[in-house]
Design a protein around this motif. Sequence first.
Motif, PDB file in Angstrom:
ATOM      1  N   LEU A   1       0.647  -1.265   0.069  1.00  0.00           N
ATOM      2  CA  LEU A   1      -0.143   0.167   0.296  1.00  0.00           C
ATOM      3  C   LEU A   1       0.804   1.283  -0.450  1.00  0.00           C
ATOM      4  O   LEU A   1       0.310   1.866  -0.460  1.00  0.00           O
ATOM      5  CB  LEU A   1      -1.298   0.058   0.977  1.00  0.00           C
ATOM      6  N   LYS A   2       2.009   1.783   0.421  1.00  0.00           N
ATOM      7  CA  LYS A   2       2.657   2.534   0.470  1.00  0.00           C
ATOM      8  C   LYS A   2       3.432   2.708  -1.047  1.00  0.00           C
ATOM      9  O   LYS A   2       3.072   3.554  -0.659  1.00  0.00           O
ATOM     10  CB  LYS A   2       4.272   2.134   1.490  1.00  0.00           C
ATOM     11  N   ASP A   3       3.894   2.136  -1.938  1.00  0.00           N
ATOM     12  CA  ASP A   3       4.369   2.057  -2.901  1.00  0.00           C
ATOM     13  C   ASP A   3       2.728   2.830  -3.341  1.00  0.00           C
ATOM     14  O   ASP A   3       2.704   3.682  -4.442  1.00  0.00           O
ATOM     15  CB  ASP A   3       4.951   0.780  -3.956  1.00  0.00           C
ATOM     16  N   LEU A   4       1.634   2.109  -3.770  1.00  0.00           N
ATOM     17  CA  LEU A   4       0.713   2.680  -4.181  1.00  0.00           C
ATOM     18  C   LEU A   4       0.194   3.938  -4.207  1.00  0.00           C
ATOM     19  O   LEU A   4      -0.431   4.696  -4.564  1.00  0.00           O
ATOM     20  CB  LEU A   4      -0.868   1.583  -3.638  1.00  0.00           C
ATOM     21  N   MET A   5       0.504   4.316  -2.831  1.00  0.00           N
ATOM     22  CA  MET A   5      -0.058   5.820  -1.920  1.00  0.00           C
ATOM     23  C   MET A   5       1.291   6.734  -2.943  1.00  0.00           C
ATOM     24  O   MET A   5       1.431   8.132  -2.935  1.00  0.00           O
ATOM     25  CB  MET A   5       0.438   5.530  -0.548  1.00  0.00           C
ATOM     26  N   GLU A   6       2.255   6.203  -3.414  1.00  0.00           N
ATOM     27  CA  GLU A   6       3.629   7.491  -3.671  1.00  0.00           C
ATOM     28  C   GLU A   6       3.258   7.328  -5.235  1.00  0.00           C
ATOM     29  O   GLU A   6       3.952   7.430  -5.559  1.00  0.00           O
ATOM     30  CB  GLU A   6       4.452   6.560  -3.564  1.00  0.00           C
ATOM     31  N   VAL A   7       2.416   6.594  -6.476  1.00  0.00           N
ATOM     32  CA  VAL A   7       2.350   6.479  -7.315  1.00  0.00           C
ATOM     33  C   VAL A   7       1.612   8.255  -7.659  1.00  0.00           C
ATOM     34  O   VAL A   7       0.332   8.655  -7.052  1.00  0.00           O
ATOM     35  CB  VAL A   7       1.420   4.911  -7.692  1.00  0.00           C
ATOM     36  N   ASP A   8       1.773   8.889  -8.950  1.00  0.00           N
ATOM     37  CA  ASP A   8       1.080   9.975  -9.384  1.00  0.00           C
ATOM     38  C   ASP A   8       1.061   9.732 -10.796  1.00  0.00           C
ATOM     39  O   ASP A   8       1.623   8.651 -11.335  1.00  0.00           O
ATOM     40  CB  ASP A   8       2.263  10.931  -8.848  1.00  0.00           C
ATOM     41  N   VAL A   9       1.089  11.115 -12.058  1.00  0.00           N
ATOM     42  CA  VAL A   9       0.169  10.261 -12.869  1.00  0.00           C
ATOM     43  C   VAL A   9       1.603  10.001 -14.295  1.00  0.00           C
ATOM     44  O   VAL A   9       1.234   9.356 -14.779  1.00  0.00           O
ATOM     45  CB  VAL A   9       0.350  12.226 -13.474  1.00  0.00           C
ATOM     46  N   SER A  10       3.091  10.362 -13.617  1.00  0.00           N
ATOM     47  CA  SER A  10       4.296   9.534 -14.819  1.00  0.00           C
ATOM     48  C   SER A  10       4.325   7.863 -14.357  1.00  0.00           C
ATOM     49  O   SER A  10       5.801   7.692 -14.676  1.00  0.00           O
ATOM     50  CB  SER A  10       5.087  10.900 -14.481  1.00  0.00           C
ATOM     51  N   SER A  11       4.536   7.990 -12.996  1.00  0.00           N
ATOM     52  CA  SER A  11       4.436   6.181 -12.946  1.00  0.00           C
ATOM     53  C   SER A  11       3.849   5.055 -13.583  1.00  0.00           C
ATOM     54  O   SER A  11       2.579   5.209 -14.243  1.00  0.00           O
ATOM     55  CB  SER A  11       3.834   6.438 -11.389  1.00  0.00           C
ATOM     56  N   VAL A  12       4.824   3.643 -13.320  1.00  0.00           N
ATOM     57  CA  VAL A  12       4.993   2.901 -14.127  1.00  0.00           C
ATOM     58  C   VAL A  12       4.625   1.904 -12.845  1.00  0.00           C
ATOM     59  O   VAL A  12       5.332   1.934 -11.882  1.00  0.00           O
ATOM     60  CB  VAL A  12       6.053   2.518 -15.041  1.00  0.00           C
ATOM     61  N   ILE A  13       3.404   1.080 -13.423  1.00  0.00           N
ATOM     62  CA  ILE A  13       3.283   0.040 -12.193  1.00  0.00           C
ATOM     63  C   ILE A  13       3.384  -1.057 -13.199  1.00  0.00           C
ATOM     64  O   ILE A  13       3.004  -1.576 -14.148  1.00  0.00           O
ATOM     65  CB  ILE A  13       1.877   0.111 -11.532  1.00  0.00           C
ATOM     66  N   ALA A  14       4.532  -2.072 -12.987  1.00  0.00           N
ATOM     67  CA  ALA A  14       5.098  -3.078 -14.059  1.00  0.00           C
ATOM     68  C   ALA A  14       3.687  -3.993 -12.996  1.00  0.00           C
ATOM     69  O   ALA A  14       3.358  -4.952 -11.986  1.00  0.00           O
ATOM     70  CB  ALA A  14       6.161  -4.689 -13.099  1.00  0.00           C
ATOM     71  N   LEU A  15       3.309  -4.916 -14.206  1.00  0.00           N
ATOM     72  CA  LEU A  15       2.260  -6.076 -14.321  1.00  0.00           C
ATOM     73  C   LEU A  15       2.888  -7.284 -14.535  1.00  0.00           C
ATOM     74  O   LEU A  15       4.196  -7.540 -14.547  1.00  0.00           O
ATOM     75  CB  LEU A  15       1.475  -6.458 -15.765  1.00  0.00           C
ATOM     76  N   ASP A  16       2.291  -8.974 -14.247  1.00  0.00           N
ATOM     77  CA  ASP A  16       3.200 -10.311 -13.826  1.00  0.00           C
ATOM     78  C   ASP A  16       2.443 -10.735 -15.182  1.00  0.00           C
ATOM     79  O   ASP A  16       2.846 -12.203 -15.094  1.00  0.00           O
ATOM     80  CB  ASP A  16       2.384 -11.308 -12.676  1.00  0.00           C
ATOM     81  N   LYS A  17       2.351 -10.163 -16.595  1.00  0.00           N
ATOM     82  CA  LYS A  17       2.326 -10.903 -17.486  1.00  0.00           C
ATOM     83  C   LYS A  17       3.269 -10.327 -19.581  1.00  0.00           C
ATOM     84  O   LYS A  17       3.243  -9.144 -19.158  1.00  0.00           O
ATOM     85  CB  LYS A  17       0.915 -10.343 -18.094  1.00  0.00           C
ATOM     86  N   LEU A  18       3.077 -11.305 -19.454  1.00  0.00           N
ATOM     87  CA  LEU A  18       4.620 -10.351 -20.672  1.00  0.00           C
ATOM     88  C   LEU A  18       3.488  -9.863 -22.206  1.00  0.00           C
ATOM     89  O   LEU A  18       2.162 -10.695 -22.206  1.00  0.00           O
ATOM     90  CB  LEU A  18       5.043 -11.525 -21.419  1.00  0.00           C
ATOM     91  N   ALA A  19       4.169  -9.235 -23.158  1.00  0.00           N
ATOM     92  CA  ALA A  19       3.358  -9.068 -23.400  1.00  0.00           C
ATOM     93  C   ALA A  19       3.255  -9.558 -24.415  1.00  0.00           C
ATOM     94  O   ALA A  19       4.204 -10.253 -25.080  1.00  0.00           O
ATOM     95  CB  ALA A  19       3.645  -7.336 -24.141  1.00  0.00           C
ATOM     96  N   GLY A  20       2.233  -9.656 -25.472  1.00  0.00           N
ATOM     97  CA  GLY A  20       2.100 -11.104 -26.229  1.00  0.00           C
ATOM     98  C   GLY A  20       1.586 -12.276 -26.102  1.00  0.00           C
ATOM     99  O   GLY A  20       0.936 -13.287 -26.682  1.00  0.00           O
ATOM    100  N   GLU A  21       1.105 -12.356 -23.988  1.00  0.00           N
ATOM    101  CA  GLU A  21       0.507 -13.126 -23.435  1.00  0.00           C
ATOM    102  C   GLU A  21      -0.894 -13.809 -24.302  1.00  0.00           C
ATOM    103  O   GLU A  21      -1.234 -12.071 -24.396  1.00  0.00           O
ATOM    104  CB  GLU A  21       1.473 -13.946 -22.357  1.00  0.00           C
ATOM    105  N   PRO A  22      -1.511 -14.259 -24.042  1.00  0.00           N
ATOM    106  CA  PRO A  22      -3.415 -14.432 -24.189  1.00  0.00           C
ATOM    107  C   PRO A  22      -3.463 -13.534 -22.693  1.00  0.00           C
ATOM    108  O   PRO A  22      -2.684 -13.819 -21.632  1.00  0.00           O
ATOM    109  CB  PRO A  22      -3.621 -15.935 -24.168  1.00  0.00           C
ATOM    110  N   LEU A  23      -4.427 -13.381 -22.582  1.00  0.00           N
ATOM    111  CA  LEU A  23      -5.179 -12.440 -21.718  1.00  0.00           C
ATOM    112  C   LEU A  23      -6.335 -13.897 -20.834  1.00  0.00           C
ATOM    113  O   LEU A  23      -6.900 -14.015 -21.605  1.00  0.00           O
ATOM    114  CB  LEU A  23      -5.991 -11.462 -22.207  1.00  0.00           C
TER     115      LEU A  23
END
Length: 129
Positions: free
Chosen positions: A69-91
């Motif tokens: 939650l601490k990291d989420l509270m520091e998110v602003d307009v230019s922030s990038v949050i890395a996700l757990d799926k590779l680009a091109g993988e089925p959704l």
Amino acid sequence: MNNQFNDNDFDNLMSAGELGLPPMQESAPFNNPFDAPAPTPQAPQQDLSFFGKIPVNVTLEVASTEIPLKDLMEVDVSSVIALDKLAGEPLDVKVNGALFAKAEVVVMNGNYGLRILELTGAGLSGLTS
């Protein structure tokens, strides 16, 4: 009167069939009811077309992640949050929150759409639990 039989008398009676009993028939072996499950009766087929009109919520889950939650509270307009799926993988396609299929995003007449690549599990029958 002598009511005793010797072995020869007994064998003669048995082979002559003089006991008046019907011949023995071979029967099926005794089936213990606990050995095997009893066959289940077939339920009559029901018309399920009524359920085809019930609306369901279909969602496409691109990816997810868990962050403090601490990291989420520091998110602003230019922030990038890395996700757990590779680009091109089925959704993941979910129906009312349950995984239904894997798909890719397509564009149809200017709108996003889904091309189903793989149905997961038992399809709609797996959504009942």
